[in-house]
Each structure stands twice: as C-alpha cells, then as structure tokens.
Design a protein around this motif. Structure first.
Motif, PDB file in Angstrom:
ATOM      1  N   ARG A 102     -34.571 -16.501  17.465  1.00  0.00           N
ATOM      2  CA  ARG A 102     -34.161 -17.687  18.230  1.00  0.00           C
ATOM      3  C   ARG A 102     -33.003 -17.360  19.167  1.00  0.00           C
ATOM      4  O   ARG A 102     -32.954 -17.829  20.312  1.00  0.00           O
ATOM      5  N   TRP A 103     -32.056 -16.591  18.660  1.00  0.00           N
ATOM      6  CA  TRP A 103     -30.933 -16.145  19.518  1.00  0.00           C
ATOM      7  C   TRP A 103     -31.465 -15.397  20.734  1.00  0.00           C
ATOM      8  O   TRP A 103     -31.051 -15.662  21.874  1.00  0.00           O
ATOM      9  N   LEU A 104     -32.408 -14.478  20.511  1.00  0.00           N
ATOM     10  CA  LEU A 104     -32.966 -13.709  21.613  1.00  0.00           C
ATOM     11  C   LEU A 104     -33.743 -14.611  22.569  1.00  0.00           C
ATOM     12  O   LEU A 104     -33.688 -14.408  23.799  1.00  0.00           O
ATOM     13  N   GLY A 105     -34.449 -15.609  22.011  1.00  0.00           N
ATOM     14  CA  GLY A 105     -35.193 -16.518  22.864  1.00  0.00           C
ATOM     15  C   GLY A 105     -34.302 -17.272  23.835  1.00  0.00           C
ATOM     16  O   GLY A 105     -34.716 -17.597  24.959  1.00  0.00           O
ATOM     17  N   ARG A 106     -33.078 -17.562  23.441  1.00  0.00           N
ATOM     18  CA  ARG A 106     -32.126 -18.218  24.345  1.00  0.00           C
ATOM     19  C   ARG A 106     -31.439 -17.208  25.261  1.00  0.00           C
ATOM     20  O   ARG A 106     -31.216 -17.466  26.447  1.00  0.00           O
ATOM     21  N   LEU A 107     -31.103 -16.033  24.708  1.00  0.00           N
ATOM     22  CA  LEU A 107     -30.409 -15.020  25.496  1.00  0.00           C
ATOM     23  C   LEU A 107     -31.259 -14.490  26.638  1.00  0.00           C
ATOM     24  O   LEU A 107     -30.736 -14.216  27.735  1.00  0.00           O
ATOM     25  N   ARG A 108     -32.547 -14.307  26.417  1.00  0.00           N
ATOM     26  CA  ARG A 108     -33.383 -13.603  27.394  1.00  0.00           C
ATOM     27  C   ARG A 108     -33.345 -14.263  28.773  1.00  0.00           C
ATOM     28  O   ARG A 108     -33.532 -13.588  29.796  1.00  0.00           O
ATOM     29  N   HIS A 109     -33.115 -15.577  28.828  1.00  0.00           N
ATOM     30  CA  HIS A 109     -33.034 -16.265  30.121  1.00  0.00           C
ATOM     31  C   HIS A 109     -31.758 -15.900  30.877  1.00  0.00           C
ATOM     32  O   HIS A 109     -31.671 -16.140  32.086  1.00  0.00           O
ATOM     33  N   ARG A 110     -30.784 -15.334  30.181  1.00  0.00           N
ATOM     34  CA  ARG A 110     -29.532 -14.937  30.824  1.00  0.00           C
ATOM     35  C   ARG A 110     -29.472 -13.445  31.129  1.00  0.00           C
ATOM     36  O   ARG A 110     -28.505 -12.973  31.735  1.00  0.00           O
ATOM     37  N   VAL A 111     -30.483 -12.694  30.722  1.00  0.00           N
ATOM     38  CA  VAL A 111     -30.518 -11.247  30.971  1.00  0.00           C
ATOM     39  C   VAL A 111     -30.915 -10.995  32.417  1.00  0.00           C
ATOM     40  O   VAL A 111     -31.903 -11.550  32.915  1.00  0.00           O
ATOM     41  N   ALA A 112     -30.146 -10.168  33.107  1.00  0.00           N
ATOM     42  CA  ALA A 112     -30.355  -9.929  34.538  1.00  0.00           C
ATOM     43  C   ALA A 112     -31.527  -8.990  34.773  1.00  0.00           C
ATOM     44  O   ALA A 112     -31.699  -7.994  34.068  1.00  0.00           O
ATOM     45  N   ALA A 113     -32.315  -9.293  35.803  1.00  0.00           N
ATOM     46  CA  ALA A 113     -33.430  -8.448  36.211  1.00  0.00           C
ATOM     47  C   ALA A 113     -33.022  -7.564  37.382  1.00  0.00           C
ATOM     48  O   ALA A 113     -32.046  -7.835  38.084  1.00  0.00           O
ATOM     49  N   THR A 114     -33.811  -6.530  37.621  1.00  0.00           N
ATOM     50  CA  THR A 114     -33.499  -5.570  38.676  1.00  0.00           C
ATOM     51  C   THR A 114     -33.384  -6.233  40.048  1.00  0.00           C
ATOM     52  O   THR A 114     -32.493  -5.909  40.831  1.00  0.00           O
ATOM     53  N   ARG A 115     -34.296  -7.153  40.343  1.00  0.00           N
ATOM     54  CA  ARG A 115     -34.322  -7.752  41.677  1.00  0.00           C
ATOM     55  C   ARG A 115     -32.991  -8.399  42.033  1.00  0.00           C
ATOM     56  O   ARG A 115     -32.447  -8.183  43.121  1.00  0.00           O
ATOM     57  N   GLU A 116     -32.448  -9.222  41.148  1.00  0.00           N
ATOM     58  CA  GLU A 116     -31.223  -9.944  41.474  1.00  0.00           C
ATOM     59  C   GLU A 116     -30.011  -9.013  41.512  1.00  0.00           C
ATOM     60  O   GLU A 116     -29.120  -9.170  42.356  1.00  0.00           O
ATOM     61  N   VAL A 117     -29.981  -8.018  40.626  1.00  0.00           N
ATOM     62  CA  VAL A 117     -28.855  -7.080  40.627  1.00  0.00           C
ATOM     63  C   VAL A 117     -28.889  -6.204  41.875  1.00  0.00           C
ATOM     64  O   VAL A 117     -27.860  -5.963  42.520  1.00  0.00           O
ATOM     65  N   ALA A 118     -30.079  -5.722  42.236  1.00  0.00           N
ATOM     66  CA  ALA A 118     -30.200  -4.882  43.433  1.00  0.00           C
ATOM     67  C   ALA A 118     -29.824  -5.654  44.694  1.00  0.00           C
ATOM     68  O   ALA A 118     -29.154  -5.119  45.590  1.00  0.00           O
ATOM     69  N   ALA A 119     -30.248  -6.920  44.780  1.00  0.00           N
ATOM     70  CA  ALA A 119     -29.912  -7.733  45.951  1.00  0.00           C
ATOM     71  C   ALA A 119     -28.408  -7.957  46.058  1.00  0.00           C
ATOM     72  O   ALA A 119     -27.820  -7.865  47.141  1.00  0.00           O
ATOM     73  N   PHE A 120     -27.768  -8.238  44.923  1.00  0.00           N
ATOM     74  CA  PHE A 120     -26.316  -8.425  44.931  1.00  0.00           C
ATOM     75  C   PHE A 120     -25.612  -7.134  45.334  1.00  0.00           C
ATOM     76  O   PHE A 120     -24.693  -7.144  46.170  1.00  0.00           O
ATOM     77  N   ASN A 121     -26.027  -6.014  44.749  1.00  0.00           N
ATOM     78  CA  ASN A 121     -25.363  -4.738  45.049  1.00  0.00           C
ATOM     79  C   ASN A 121     -25.489  -4.377  46.524  1.00  0.00           C
ATOM     80  O   ASN A 121     -24.557  -3.834  47.120  1.00  0.00           O
ATOM     81  N   GLU A 122     -26.648  -4.681  47.111  1.00  0.00           N
ATOM     82  CA  GLU A 122     -26.841  -4.383  48.534  1.00  0.00           C
ATOM     83  C   GLU A 122     -25.888  -5.211  49.389  1.00  0.00           C
ATOM     84  O   GLU A 122     -25.252  -4.688  50.322  1.00  0.00           O
ATOM     85  N   ALA A 123     -25.758  -6.493  49.062  1.00  0.00           N
ATOM     86  CA  ALA A 123     -24.841  -7.358  49.818  1.00  0.00           C
ATOM     87  C   ALA A 123     -23.390  -6.926  49.606  1.00  0.00           C
ATOM     88  O   ALA A 123     -22.585  -6.927  50.546  1.00  0.00           O
ATOM     89  N   PHE A 124     -23.055  -6.542  48.388  1.00  0.00           N
ATOM     90  CA  PHE A 124     -21.694  -6.113  48.077  1.00  0.00           C
ATOM     91  C   PHE A 124     -21.351  -4.837  48.857  1.00  0.00           C
ATOM     92  O   PHE A 124     -20.266  -4.718  49.437  1.00  0.00           O
ATOM     93  N   SER A 125     -22.283  -3.873  48.862  1.00  0.00           N
ATOM     94  CA  SER A 125     -22.040  -2.613  49.579  1.00  0.00           C
ATOM     95  C   SER A 125     -21.887  -2.850  51.073  1.00  0.00           C
ATOM     96  O   SER A 125     -21.033  -2.234  51.730  1.00  0.00           O
ATOM     97  N   ARG A 126     -22.694  -3.742  51.614  1.00  0.00           N
ATOM     98  CA  ARG A 126     -22.602  -4.040  53.044  1.00  0.00           C
ATOM     99  C   ARG A 126     -21.246  -4.669  53.373  1.00  0.00           C
ATOM    100  O   ARG A 126     -20.590  -4.291  54.352  1.00  0.00           O
ATOM    101  N   ALA A 127     -20.813  -5.609  52.534  1.00  0.00           N
ATOM    102  CA  ALA A 127     -19.511  -6.237  52.767  1.00  0.00           C
ATOM    103  C   ALA A 127     -18.377  -5.232  52.612  1.00  0.00           C
ATOM    104  O   ALA A 127     -17.382  -5.284  53.336  1.00  0.00           O
TER     105      ALA A 127
END
Length: 636
Positions: A62-87
């Motif tokens: 049950r803990w994992l079932g709630r946590l998994r929605h908060r685990v970051a996926a590659t797409r969102e992390v890569a998009a953030f890192n690209e914007a951060f590097s550009r800035a």
C-alpha cells in the motif's frame, strides 16, 4: 518554453508547452516508464536516502502504491535538466534561482522484493551471474570488493548482518534544503502510517563556495559520465560520441537498463517485469582528508630525496597524479605541469585518452582516473600488441554514477563539524544492468587489482580508493623508464553498502498490486543465433540447464538448477579464451590465435540455432528444426 516552479510537495515540473515530442532517434529521453535518476540524473544540491525496513508486506505494498505516483520519470527529469542547463549557460555558469524541483526514486533489495512478491523475485539464479550477486548482497561479497580491514562489514552502519535489514532505498532530491525538508516530512508520515521503519538515513549535499562540484579531497567529481544510445544525441561527425561533449562516448542502453542491447555481453535471463529497470549500488565511503593530504606531503618528500620528481613538484602536483586530474578536472595527460581551470559553466574536459601513455609515465597506471576508466590506453599485458578497443570491450564496463558528498568540509579553523574526526565522505551511487560485470568488475579487477594492468613491476591498487599497499611510481616522468615503489595507506573506507534494483514505473504498479508472482514467471528456453559468443564466466540459463564458459578453467559445461555438473567439454586449463557459436552451425572453443581447440560435429548448417532448453538439455537445431547435436542432459 516555460516551466513551473515546484512546491515542496510536488515531484515534477510542468512539461514545456511547445516542442515536447522527443526526436524519434531519442526514444528514451521521452520515457515515462524509466525512473528519472537512471539516465537523466537528478543532479540536485540536496539528497536524502532513506533505507527502509518493511513490516507487514500488505502495508508495504500500500505504501508503494501511494509512493509510485510521486516517483519521477525520465521524461520530466530530462526536460527539467535541459531547461536548467540552458538557463545556466545564459547566466555564464550561475545556477538559475527560479527553477526548482523535488524528485523521488525508489529501489529494492532482493529481500525487499521477496517481501513484496511473497517469495523469491527471481526464479533462476545461476552462480556467477548478476542475479546471484544481487541475491547475495554486498556484505557477503566483501572480500571480492576489497571491503576488509577498516572496511569490514562488521563496522558498517547499514547493509550488514548486524544492522536492521534494508528492504528499500527511497531517494529524495531537491534544489533547495527547505524543499527537501518538506518532502521528507511527507515521506516520513507515509512511512509511519504504513508501519515501515527507517533502518538508516543518509544526507548528502553539494559542497559550497569554491568547493562546489568537488569531493572532500578537493577534486572535481562525476565529470566523466557516459552518453546513452537513445537518450543522448550523437555527434553526426562521429556517432560513437555525444554531440557537444567531445570525448563522451555513446554507450548502448543495455549497459544501464534491463531489456536493451548491450555492448558485448549476453543479457542476463531476468523476468520480463525487470525490463527498463536498473541495478542500484549505494555505498558510503568515509574520507580521512587531513590524513590523505599528510601522506601526499610525506610521499613528495621521499620522492624528492630520491630525485624521482622535478624539484619544483608540489603536493598539488603529486596529488593530481594520484587522481589523474588536477583539482579543476583538467587531465594530467593534457597539462602535466599545472592546473588549467576552465571558465565557469564550461563542460568538463573528457576529450583525451592514454594511447600515447600506455605505461603510465605521465598519468600513472595506479591513478584513480585510469583504474576506474582506462579509456583507450589499456594494455592488459605488456606483450599485448595494441590496447583494447573501446567498443566491444570497455564500453560495457561503464556505470552511471550519481554520487554526492556528505559531511562538512575539513577546516581546522571551523567548528566541531569541520574537525579531523567529523564524519565526511562520499555517498557513492551508481546504476548498471549487470552488478557482476560492471560495478563489481571495476572494483574487484581494476580498483583492487594490485597488478592491473600487468607489468613487470606491480602497478598497485587505486591510489585514492584502494586498500593500502605498494604502487610503482613512474620516476623521471615520460623521459624515463624507471619506477620507485611507494607504500600507500588507506584513507577511504566503506561504512555501508547495499545492492538494490530500481524497477520501471509500470513494474512499481505491479509490485504494489501484488501482480508479480514469486519467481517472476517460469524460466524459458534460451536461443542463440549465430554469430554469438560466451565469454569467460558467462552463463546462458533456462533454469534446469546452465551452459557456462567457466572463467577459472576455460572449458564449457552444463550445470543443472542445483549447480551439479552434468556435461563438460573436459578441456580444463586449456588456452580457450571464449566459446563461439559460428554461422556454419558449430559451437567451438578457440584459442588466442583463433585455432579451434574443441568443436561440435555440426559444420555445414547455416541458420542453425543453439538452444538451452527448459528440460535441461542443450541442443543445436538445424534451420528445419532437426536436432544436430545435444548434451543429453535433460532431466526431471
């Protein structure tokens, strides 16, 4: 394109409104299934690792079932890192203050997965495979890893038998300390609600000021990361290297993710639910900073007395040779005499090699840089005609490092937290698809190999993270052939280590729902098409049959599920270097010159397949399905 600023409770940034579709050639960059720390990397200033012990398995799911929605996926992390590097580029190297995110990742030890699935998570665990190393765990493999003496598991803070069991590792990472604290409060509440226990907590943070980006000895860290096929854009002029990062090789994704193409090894026979996951190593390495620098000063004096170094050599000069880089990250091979710091925001210099320094006269063979990644300058033996190639040999040894320093810097003028005995060091974190052939191989064979590479005078262990012992220092530099023995003491020690597995997001859902059966599914037959190679130590397993090219003896064997030998070529202690399945239908053992030492009588059958069957037999089938040869090892 704009990003939203995260709140402490959020776990992602808004996806750019335009240009969101990843290039067709980079499908992994847009993945919503792969955990974000594996390929993209969280790259945060503040990180907390929570080593967790499950109580009731149902509550853990049950803990994992709630946590998994908060685990970051590659797409969102890569998009953030690209914007951060550009800035950051636009700010001439300064960090943008209006881009912040909180990311989470989770991984599980073998025993943690067993709790979630109600039994062994992997049915087939042949000896000498990555799943075997995963099941054993780091503490049981301490001797092979060099974790003896001051690094013995008996002294560990987590991961050993005397510690509380670790079932999961929850990573929470943030740009701002206040966001990390808020996110941790949420996670601690969830942990308590579901009756998990925290076996150990480890905080890590980027060092501040002039120490930023460096580890506690003072050297720039994590600057030689590999690129990944399908995630990083290749350079059109040379597609083996990453665009915009000279010297950074593009490595097959299967070296970091289960279920993808590898550089040269056969992939492990793992359950389908493990596809797009990665094996996770977390290792706490304590650093004795004043002791290490005092040793450098002592060694420099001894070398000067013997006339083995230039009169103008300083402690910085000698320390750079222990690392292979100067403090700024400038490679010694490019600037032997002085550090050449780059301008702020510049990419790390990885555009170099050692092919013109094969015996380590400029960058010693025992330096941390060459022990951890020999690049294009590896002659394993002095009589080897040419150094090993990168593709098909060394690319497959790379790991994805995500480490962070812990503790306050050593500063004699500071407070108690800056003193010589205060805890400080590196939280070493890495991801790979094969624990045995990547992390463990590097640690066992390269770092702790006291004569790797082989030379008439033993090279010695890694001068920074290896155990104590003698090294051969290249006296006189490039213009000399002489060596001076130096005795190095150990100033980095292991204080804890766990092996875990970071599943894909769909697999997290299945684990939370109890949808993965013990064993992960039934073993399946393994089919090889020609040409194919089994290298020393590799195993092709279907459960009841384990076709193995034995590392110690060089013969080909079949073992059953209990590791009882049922068939062998009886070629022990021969000169075979691999087992090859040829396009003409033969399975052969060649020597270093290519001469065939043993062969099946199946020549003249193009299109044949080598099959390790679930009944325990190993057969060569003709293209029309006829059995041409078999080991006769089928059993109930």
């Amino acid at each position: 394109m704009t990003y939203s600023v995260t709140t402490p409770m959020a776990n992602s940034v808004a996806v750019p409104r335009q240009g969101t579709a990843p290039a067709p050639a980079l499908p992994l960059r847009g993945s919503t299934e792969i955990q974000g720390d594996i390929l993209a990397g969280f790259k945060k200033d503040h990180v907390q690792l929570l080593f967790l012990t499950f109580g009731d398995p149902e509550l853990a799911r049950r803990w994992l079932g709630r946590l998994r929605h908060r685990v970051a996926a590659t797409r969102e992390v890569a998009a953030f890192n690209e914007a951060f590097s550009r800035a950051r580029r636009n700010a001439a190297g300064g960090d943008p203050h209006n881009l912040n995110a909180v990311w989470r990742a989770v991984s599980f030890t073998y025993s943690g997965l067993a709790e979630l699935v109600g039994g062994d998570p992997i049915a087939d665990v042949p000896a000498g495979t990555t799943q075997w190393a995963f099941r054993e765990g780091a503490a049981r493999r301490a001797d092979a890893l060099g974790d003896t003496g001051p690094s013995d598991p008996a002294t560990w803070l987590f991961g050993a038998g005397h510690n509380d069991p670790v079932h999961a590792v929850l990573t929470v990472a943030a740009d701002r300390a206040e966001d990390l604290r808020a996110a941790l409060a949420r996670e601690q509440e969830e942990i308590a609600t579901h009756r998990l226990a925290i076996a150990f907590e480890q905080y890590g943070a980027t060092l501040e000021g002039v120490r930023r980006g460096k580890e506690h000895f003072g050297f720039k860290d994590s600057i030689s990361q590999p690129g990944v096929q399908g995630f990083d854009e290749p350079d059109p002029a040379n597609t083996e290297y990453q665009l915009g990062k000279p010297g950074t090789r593009i490595i097959p994704a299967g070296e970091f993710l289960i279920g993808h193409a590898t550089d040269h090894r056969l992939p492990a026979a793992l359950p389908d639910w493990m596809v797009n996951g990665s094996f996770h190593v977390v290792r706490r390495l304590a650093q004795d900073v004043p002791g290490w620098w005092a040793q450098i000063a002592d060694l420099l004096g001894a070398l000067k007395e013997r006339g083995a170094v230039p009169p103008e050599a300083t402690s910085e000069w000698l320390a750079a040779r222990m690392f292979g880089r100067w403090r700024s990250g400038t490679p010694v091979v490019k600037s032997p005499d002085s550090d050449l710091p780059a301008h702020p925001g510049a990419e790390a210099d990885n555009d170099f090699g050692f092919k013109d320094d094969l015996d380590g006269r400029i960058t010693p063979l025992f330096s941390h840089l060459r022990k951890a990644n020999p690049r294009d300058g590896l002659k394993v033996r002095p009589d080897q005609p040419e150094p090993l190639g990168l593709k098909g040999a060394l690319d497959g040894r790379r790991i994805m490092r995500r480490g962070v320093p812990y503790g306050m810097p050593f500063d004699p003028a500071g407070g108690p937290g800056n003193g010589p005995d205060a805890p400080r060091g590196m939280v070493f974190v890495c991801y790979q698809a094969d624990l045995l052939e990547q992390f463990e191989f590097i640690q066992r064979t390269w770092v702790e190999g006291d004569n790797f590479p082989e030379r008439p005078e033993a090279v010695g262990r890694d001068a920074v993270i290896g155990r104590e012992g003698a090294v051969s220092f290249p006296a006189g530099g490039a213009s000399s052939a002489g060596n001076v023995p130096l005795t190095l003491r150990q100033f980095v020690r292991t204080e804890g280590c766990v092996y875990a597995f970071a599943p894909s997001l769909p697999a997290l859902k299945r684990l939370a729902e109890g949808d993965i059966p013990p064993g992960g599914g039934s073993p399946e037959e393994q089919v090889l098409t020609a040409p194919a190679v089994l290298r020393r130590g590799e195993v092709l397993s279907s459960g009841k049959a384990r076709l193995r090219f034995r590392d110690a003896t060089g013969d080909l064997t079949v073992h059953d599920e209990n590791e009882v030998e049922r068939w062998s070529t009886r070629m022990s202690n021969n000169d075979a270097v691999r087992a090859e399945f040829l396009a003409d239908g033969r399975l052969v053992l060649p020597d270093t010159e290519g001469a065939i030492l043993w062969s099946t009588p199946t020549e003249g059958n193009p299109g044949a397949t080598l099959v390790v069957q679930v009944d325990g037999d190993v057969v060569i089938r003709a293209a029309d399905g006829r059995t041409l040869w078999h080991t006769d090892t089928a059993h109930e």
